[in-house]
Design an enzyme around this catalytic site. Sequence first.
Site, PDB file in Angstrom:
ATOM      1  N   ASP A 134      19.791  64.263  29.237  1.00 44.41           N
ATOM      2  CA  ASP A 134      18.423  64.620  28.880  1.00 44.41           C
ATOM      3  C   ASP A 134      18.363  64.818  27.360  1.00 44.41           C
ATOM      4  O   ASP A 134      19.378  64.683  26.674  1.00 44.41           O
ATOM      5  CB  ASP A 134      17.965  65.863  29.650  1.00 44.41           C
ATOM      6  CG  ASP A 134      18.772  67.100  29.312  1.00 44.41           C
ATOM      7  OD1 ASP A 134      19.597  67.052  28.372  1.00 44.41           O
ATOM      8  OD2 ASP A 134      18.599  68.122  29.979  1.00 44.41           O
ATOM      9  N   GLY A 169      17.288  67.585  25.744  1.00 47.39           N
ATOM     10  CA  GLY A 169      17.326  68.976  25.315  1.00 47.39           C
ATOM     11  C   GLY A 169      15.937  69.583  25.205  1.00 47.39           C
ATOM     12  O   GLY A 169      15.795  70.795  25.106  1.00 47.39           O
ATOM     13  N   PHE A 211      13.557  69.898  27.389  1.00 48.55           N
ATOM     14  CA  PHE A 211      13.163  70.766  28.499  1.00 48.55           C
ATOM     15  C   PHE A 211      13.715  72.175  28.307  1.00 48.55           C
ATOM     16  O   PHE A 211      13.000  73.161  28.501  1.00 48.55           O
ATOM     17  CB  PHE A 211      13.610  70.191  29.847  1.00 48.55           C
ATOM     18  CG  PHE A 211      13.215  71.070  31.003  1.00 48.55           C
ATOM     19  CD1 PHE A 211      11.905  71.094  31.450  1.00 48.55           C
ATOM     20  CD2 PHE A 211      14.132  71.914  31.600  1.00 48.55           C
ATOM     21  CE1 PHE A 211      11.519  71.926  32.488  1.00 48.55           C
ATOM     22  CE2 PHE A 211      13.764  72.753  32.642  1.00 48.55           C
ATOM     23  CZ  PHE A 211      12.454  72.754  33.090  1.00 48.55           C
ATOM     24  N   GLN A 239       3.736  62.680  29.226  1.00 43.60           N
ATOM     25  CA  GLN A 239       3.278  64.052  29.382  1.00 43.60           C
ATOM     26  C   GLN A 239       1.828  64.044  29.871  1.00 43.60           C
ATOM     27  O   GLN A 239       1.327  63.025  30.297  1.00 43.60           O
ATOM     28  CB  GLN A 239       3.425  64.798  28.040  1.00 43.60           C
ATOM     29  CG  GLN A 239       4.858  65.231  27.763  1.00 43.60           C
ATOM     30  CD  GLN A 239       5.319  66.334  28.722  1.00 43.60           C
ATOM     31  OE1 GLN A 239       4.507  67.071  29.273  1.00 43.60           O
ATOM     32  NE2 GLN A 239       6.623  66.440  28.921  1.00 43.60           N
ATOM     33  N   GLY A 242       6.624  67.096  32.274  1.00 47.65           N
ATOM     34  CA  GLY A 242       5.526  68.053  32.300  1.00 47.65           C
ATOM     35  C   GLY A 242       4.943  68.294  33.675  1.00 47.65           C
ATOM     36  O   GLY A 242       3.823  68.772  33.812  1.00 47.65           O
ATOM     37  N   ASP A 259      16.622  64.682  39.637  1.00 43.78           N
ATOM     38  CA  ASP A 259      17.801  65.507  39.416  1.00 43.78           C
ATOM     39  C   ASP A 259      17.457  66.951  39.703  1.00 43.78           C
ATOM     40  O   ASP A 259      16.293  67.346  39.637  1.00 43.78           O
ATOM     41  CB  ASP A 259      18.247  65.424  37.947  1.00 43.78           C
ATOM     42  CG  ASP A 259      17.271  66.146  37.029  1.00 43.78           C
ATOM     43  OD1 ASP A 259      16.234  65.552  36.696  1.00 43.78           O
ATOM     44  OD2 ASP A 259      17.510  67.319  36.677  1.00 43.78           O
ATOM     45  N   CYS A 295      26.759  66.444  59.482  1.00 47.95           N
ATOM     46  CA  CYS A 295      27.312  66.224  58.143  1.00 47.95           C
ATOM     47  C   CYS A 295      28.809  65.923  58.190  1.00 47.95           C
ATOM     48  O   CYS A 295      29.546  66.519  58.966  1.00 47.95           O
ATOM     49  CB  CYS A 295      27.052  67.476  57.299  1.00 47.95           C
ATOM     50  SG  CYS A 295      27.687  67.364  55.624  1.00 47.95           S
ATOM     51  N   CYS A 333      30.851  66.192  55.423  1.00 48.95           N
ATOM     52  CA  CYS A 333      31.441  66.693  54.178  1.00 48.95           C
ATOM     53  C   CYS A 333      32.713  67.491  54.450  1.00 48.95           C
ATOM     54  O   CYS A 333      32.987  67.867  55.592  1.00 48.95           O
ATOM     55  CB  CYS A 333      30.418  67.545  53.422  1.00 48.95           C
ATOM     56  SG  CYS A 333      30.385  69.265  53.943  1.00 48.95           S
ATOM     57  N   CYS A 341      32.033  70.727  56.448  1.00 50.69           N
ATOM     58  CA  CYS A 341      31.589  70.610  57.845  1.00 50.69           C
ATOM     59  C   CYS A 341      32.645  70.007  58.772  1.00 50.69           C
ATOM     60  O   CYS A 341      32.625  70.255  59.969  1.00 50.69           O
ATOM     61  CB  CYS A 341      30.310  69.789  57.909  1.00 50.69           C
ATOM     62  SG  CYS A 341      28.930  70.646  57.130  1.00 50.69           S
ATOM     63  N   HIS A 358      28.884  70.733  50.257  1.00 52.33           N
ATOM     64  CA  HIS A 358      28.006  70.442  51.390  1.00 52.33           C
ATOM     65  C   HIS A 358      26.567  70.155  50.929  1.00 52.33           C
ATOM     66  O   HIS A 358      25.971  69.150  51.339  1.00 52.33           O
ATOM     67  CB  HIS A 358      28.000  71.583  52.402  1.00 52.33           C
ATOM     68  CG  HIS A 358      26.887  71.432  53.382  1.00 52.33           C
ATOM     69  ND1 HIS A 358      26.947  70.550  54.444  1.00 52.33           N
ATOM     70  CD2 HIS A 358      25.646  71.978  53.406  1.00 52.33           C
ATOM     71  CE1 HIS A 358      25.784  70.569  55.081  1.00 52.33           C
ATOM     72  NE2 HIS A 358      24.986  71.429  54.489  1.00 52.33           N
TER      73      HIS A 358
HETATM   74 ZN   LIG Z   1      28.526  69.433  55.207  1.00 53.75          ZN
END
Ligand SMILES: [Zn+2]
Length: 370
Positions: A89, A91, A93, A186, A213, A263, A301, A303, A306, A332
Amino acid sequence: MIFEVTATDGAARAGVLHTAHGDVPTPVFMPVGTKASVKSLHPDEVRAAGASILLGNTYHLHFRPGEDLVAELGGLHAFMGWDGPILTDSGGFQVFSLRDTLLAVDDEGVTFRSVYDGGEARFTPELVAAIQAQLGSDVAMCLDVCPPAGVPRVELERAVRLTTAWGTRQREAPRAPGQLVFGITQGGSDRGLRARSVEEITALDFDGYALGGLSVGEPRPEMIDAVEWSAPMLPADRPRYFMGIGDPDGILDVIARGVDMFDCVLPTRLGRTGTALTSHGRLNLRNARFARDPRPLDERCGCPACTRFSRAYIRHLVNQRELLALRLLSLHNLRFLLDVTLEARSAIEHGRLADFILEMRHRMADDPEA
Ligand SMILES: [Zn+2]
């Protein structure tokens, strides 16, 4: 070619963003590595969770450890051990959201106090371009003026004017080899000002465009409405980035309205509060009802949390403030948001995004703790 749209479903798009460090399938959730680290996670774990691009924060990296040091160590990719695409980015923000540290905004740039040592600092379009060139990110963002929700129209208008002036200068600034530069529009939720900003910024022909914005304190329905009418104003052949959204509902809302990239720090931030995102809504692991719960956080899930650990165990780790709790919950939550995005992409390819969103919302509205 920078960006290809490979499928559409209503306003939603599936596509591929081509960068110097590889391709990024879109829509894409970008985990945030604020200080060159996705908090508590190894880059290999972030990749294994399904991440294809990370976000780094110019503001923080500029002050600590500094772009000169990062460049000396081979650039941000080498420095943080991540060889995939990185977006930085500008900066802006951080500067504009830390209102207490903002000192002055003039035509040339913005003056503020650093959160690190309180020292006076200044960002200009040329400087944030130079910082991002030194970091060597694949996508650099323009410096913009990002006012909070509810400011008078005259302030929104000034934000639009300065953002265009700064974008014009940053467009001409040197960049890293192969680095893409995205413009930011914006105008808040003001349709006329947003249209003006889009017209001025797209005339500069950037590689991609962000809706800036928004998600700055306005009511959620107002924000969703603004995305709905503003995303189609942006060129169809360039990626569209919505800055700072990452809850499951929000992701689905912006994807459905034609946003390609987003993001958020949510997966790791929720991890720090002992909260898991699941296909049946949020779980607060501090809740006593999980004390003897042998089930995984989310049965759907795959991951590392999990596939191996119970809610009871993770609750124990949370209560004892064990570092592993933060790591497992972050892994997770990250995987969950990346999976939702991946499933949405597949749904777009099959022309069934609306059904997918209905199913997701129906499941997430269940009582997760039952
Ligand atoms: Zn998970």
